[in-house]
Structure formats: structure tokens, C-alpha cells
Write a protein that holds these residues in place. Structure first.
Motif, PDB file in Angstrom:
ATOM      1  N   SER A  24       0.822  -1.207   0.000  1.00 21.96           N
ATOM      2  CA  SER A  24       0.000   0.000   0.000  1.00 21.96           C
ATOM      3  C   SER A  24       0.857   1.259   0.000  1.00 21.96           C
ATOM      4  CB  SER A  24      -0.943   0.007   1.207  1.00 21.96           C
ATOM      5  OG  SER A  24      -0.213  -0.059   2.426  1.00 21.96           O
ATOM      6  N   THR A  25       1.909   1.279   0.804  1.00 14.05           N
ATOM      7  CA  THR A  25       2.774   2.460   0.844  1.00 14.05           C
ATOM      8  C   THR A  25       3.612   2.578  -0.428  1.00 14.05           C
ATOM      9  OG1 THR A  25       4.456   1.213   2.068  1.00 14.05           O
ATOM     10  CG2 THR A  25       2.915   2.513   3.350  1.00 14.05           C
ATOM     11  N   TRP A  27       2.876   1.481  -3.549  1.00 17.06           N
ATOM     12  CA  TRP A  27       2.082   1.891  -4.711  1.00 17.06           C
ATOM     13  C   TRP A  27       1.562   3.314  -4.567  1.00 17.06           C
ATOM     14  CZ3 TRP A  27       2.705  -0.191  -9.123  1.00 17.06           C
ATOM     15  CH2 TRP A  27       3.023  -1.539  -9.227  1.00 17.06           C
ATOM     16  N   THR A  28       1.239   3.715  -3.350  1.00 12.73           N
ATOM     17  CA  THR A  28       0.814   5.102  -3.147  1.00 12.73           C
ATOM     18  C   THR A  28       1.976   6.053  -3.395  1.00 12.73           C
ATOM     19  OG1 THR A  28      -0.729   4.323  -1.438  1.00 12.73           O
ATOM     20  CG2 THR A  28      -0.358   6.677  -1.564  1.00 12.73           C
ATOM     21  N   THR A  29       3.174   5.642  -3.020  1.00 16.48           N
ATOM     22  CA  THR A  29       4.367   6.448  -3.292  1.00 16.48           C
ATOM     23  C   THR A  29       4.623   6.550  -4.787  1.00 16.48           C
ATOM     24  OG1 THR A  29       5.353   5.783  -1.178  1.00 16.48           O
ATOM     25  CG2 THR A  29       6.835   6.648  -2.850  1.00 16.48           C
ATOM     26  N   ALA A  31       2.389   6.348  -7.140  1.00 17.35           N
ATOM     27  CA  ALA A  31       1.362   7.236  -7.687  1.00 17.35           C
ATOM     28  C   ALA A  31       1.693   8.692  -7.405  1.00 17.35           C
ATOM     29  CB  ALA A  31      -0.005   6.885  -7.091  1.00 17.35           C
ATOM     30  N   THR A  32       2.248   8.969  -6.236  1.00 16.36           N
ATOM     31  CA  THR A  32       2.646  10.327  -5.884  1.00 16.36           C
ATOM     32  C   THR A  32       3.686  10.866  -6.865  1.00 16.36           C
ATOM     33  OG1 THR A  32       2.252   9.857  -3.538  1.00 16.36           O
ATOM     34  CG2 THR A  32       3.598  11.776  -4.050  1.00 16.36           C
ATOM     35  N   LEU A  69      -1.590  12.506  -1.723  1.00 13.13           N
ATOM     36  CA  LEU A  69      -1.105  11.130  -1.652  1.00 13.13           C
ATOM     37  C   LEU A  69       0.144  11.036  -0.779  1.00 13.13           C
ATOM     38  CD1 LEU A  69      -1.561   9.859  -5.325  1.00 13.13           C
ATOM     39  CD2 LEU A  69      -2.993   9.407  -3.326  1.00 13.13           C
ATOM     40  N   VAL A  72      -1.074  10.819   2.618  1.00  9.76           N
ATOM     41  CA  VAL A  72      -1.626   9.475   2.853  1.00  9.76           C
ATOM     42  C   VAL A  72      -0.502   8.485   3.137  1.00  9.76           C
ATOM     43  CG1 VAL A  72      -2.822   7.537   1.761  1.00  9.76           C
ATOM     44  CG2 VAL A  72      -3.723   9.868   1.533  1.00  9.76           C
ATOM     45  N   VAL A  73       0.593   8.583   2.394  1.00  8.38           N
ATOM     46  CA  VAL A  73       1.745   7.707   2.635  1.00  8.38           C
ATOM     47  C   VAL A  73       2.233   7.881   4.072  1.00  8.38           C
ATOM     48  CG1 VAL A  73       4.158   7.264   2.058  1.00  8.38           C
ATOM     49  CG2 VAL A  73       2.488   7.589   0.242  1.00  8.38           C
ATOM     50  N   VAL A 173      -6.496   8.683   7.120  1.00  6.89           N
ATOM     51  CA  VAL A 173      -6.484   9.159   5.732  1.00  6.89           C
ATOM     52  C   VAL A 173      -7.573  10.211   5.525  1.00  6.89           C
ATOM     53  CG1 VAL A 173      -6.954   8.493   3.341  1.00  6.89           C
ATOM     54  CG2 VAL A 173      -5.437   7.092   4.762  1.00  6.89           C
TER      55      VAL A 173
END
Length: 252
Positions: A24-25, A27-29, A31-32, A69, A72-73, A173
Motif C-alpha cells: 500500500s505504501t 504503490w501510493t508512493t 502514484a505520488t 497522496l 496518505v503515505v 487518511v
């Protein structure tokens, strides 16, 4: 003769291992880092840039979403451990909770700063290459890009502080995104004070740094971009210290 790494360096190394092990961290990174570049391509190819905007501001159209994002990370770095229960193992191995939180803060701030600097610089270069030459004001990318990267790092630490306080992923979040958005959403309800209320948002500091035409004083506050960033960094630091106090006082 053997040497032992400093406790802070060890804690940072452990946090890095955990960070890149959680999907999760990661893929969110990712995307960021990707969003600003995609935004630059979209704006340039669709011709949706406003006539009074700058190349820098238009190229970083999606930087606000990317900043969310990043926050969120920061939240997931700590709430993920609470959700899985591994936070108990972390504190058993590293009883000094201040060291753990400091390592997490240094990690998310460093990663987000480096990624945002590279991503936003690339987005600006892509936008500059694709947009018609001479049609739009260029903007001043330096030293603004360094401030933009710093705003991502601050947002990540803000997310970490909120995650430490709430300890639940969904709640953290939601809260941190609210902190980024609500000042600008509710600012108009405060009449003449709108410029001050809206200016408290990390997104306001980011918009000022990107020099977008949307960053008017009546919507994002009358402070300059760098003082605005310092203000956001100041209350983020205060919130992180408050989170540390609570972290020390309560059970896992």
C-alpha cells in the motif's frame, strides 16, 4: 574491531525495510511520483491551460493531488503497523518511541522530498517542451521547485502525525485529506477572514509555490509562498510533537 551503528541509523534502516515491504505504501508512493508528470502531459495535449497561467503552474496541475497522496503515505507508515499488530514488535525491539517516530518522520520526509523534486522537475520540463513556446509566462522554477518538494515532505510528516494520533488507516487518511482541503472549502464562510483561513492549508502553500493563476490572495491567503510554507511546517511540527507526547503516554 567491530562497530555498531547508531540507534537512529538502525531505526531508520528498519523503517526503510518495512516501508518498501508494504504494498500500500509502495504503490501510493509510486502514484505520488507519477501524477505530476501525467498532469503535465494532460494539460499540454488538451490545451486546457488558462491564458493567465504559467508554464510551471500548468505543468504542476496535479501536484495538489500528489501532495494529498504524500500525506496518505505518511499516515499509512504508522497506521499500517497498528492494523497488522507489528507496532508491538517495533516497540519491543526499539523501546524508545521517540526514536521510532523520528525515524519514520525522517524516512517519509526524505523519500517524499526526493521523489517530489525529481517528479515535479520532470513535469515542468515536459510541460515546457509540449506547450507552445512564448504563449504563456514561464514562471520561476528556481528556487520554487525546492519549496514544492519541501511541501510534499511537510505533508507526509503531517500525515504521519495524524496517523500516530488516530492509529486507524481509514480515519487517519480521511482526517489528513480533510486538513489539506477543508481550509479552502470553508474559507468563504468566514468573510474577510477567508484569505487567512484558506492560507492555513498545505495545498495553499503549494499553489503559491507553483505560481498557478488559481493562487489568488483572496483564496489562498496574502502570505508569500515561503512564509506560508514555514507556517505549515511550524504547525505540522507542533502536531508531530503532540503525537509523540500521546504516543509515549498510551499503551500500544
Amino acid at each position: 574491531m567491530t562497530t555498531t551503528a547508531a540507534p537512529g541509523a538502525q531505526a531508520l534502516a528498519y523503517e526503510w525495510i518495512k516501508f518498501r515491504s508494504v504494498r500500500s505504501t509502495v504503490w501510493t508512493t509510486v502514484a505520488t511520483a507519477v501524477l505530476p508528470v501525467l498532469g503535465a502531459v494532460f494539460v499540454a495535449t488538451t490545451g486546457s491551460l488558462q491564458s493567465d497561467d504559467t508554464v510551471l503552474g500548468g505543468s504542476l496541475t496535479l501536484s495538489v493531488v500528489a501532495q494529498m497522496l504524500a500525506a496518505v503515505v505518511g499516515a499509512l507508515v504508522v497506521t499500517g503497523e497498528y492494523s497488522s499488530g507489528t507496532i508491538r514488535t517495533t516497540f519491543a525491539a526499539r523501546p524508545r518511541r521517540a526514536t521510532v517516530l523520528a525515524a519514520k518522520a525522517a524516512l517519509v520526509a526524505g523519500v517524499m522530498y526526493a521523489l517530489a523534486l525529481a517528479s515535479c522537475t520532470l513535469a515542468y520540463l515536459v510541460g515546457d517542451a509540449l506547450l507552445p513556446e512564448g504563449r504563456y509566462a514561464q514562471g520561476e522554477p528556481l528556487p520554487a521547485l525546492f519549496g514544492i518538494a519541501a511541501s510534499f515532505a511537510v505533508a507526509a510528516v503531517l500525515g504521519l502525525a495524524v496517523g500516530t494520533l488516530i492509529r486507524h488507516s481509514a480515519g487517519a487518511v480521511t482526517t489528513v485529506i480533510g486538513l489539506l482541503l477543508l481550509p479552502s472549502l470553508f474559507g468563504p464562510l468566514f468573510g474577510d477572514a477567508e484569505r487567512w483561513i484558506a492560507g492555513l492549508s498545505p495545498t495553499a502553500a503549494l499553489e503559491k509555490l507553483t505560481q498557478t493563476s488559481d493562487a489568488a490572495a483572496d483564496t489562498v491567503g496574502s502570505l508569500g509562498p515561503w512564509p506560508s510554507l514555514l507556517l505549515v511546517a511550524g504547525y505540522t511540527t507542533a502536531l508531530a510533537l503532540g503525537a509523540l507526547v500521546l504516543l509515549r503516554r498510551r499503551d500500544v
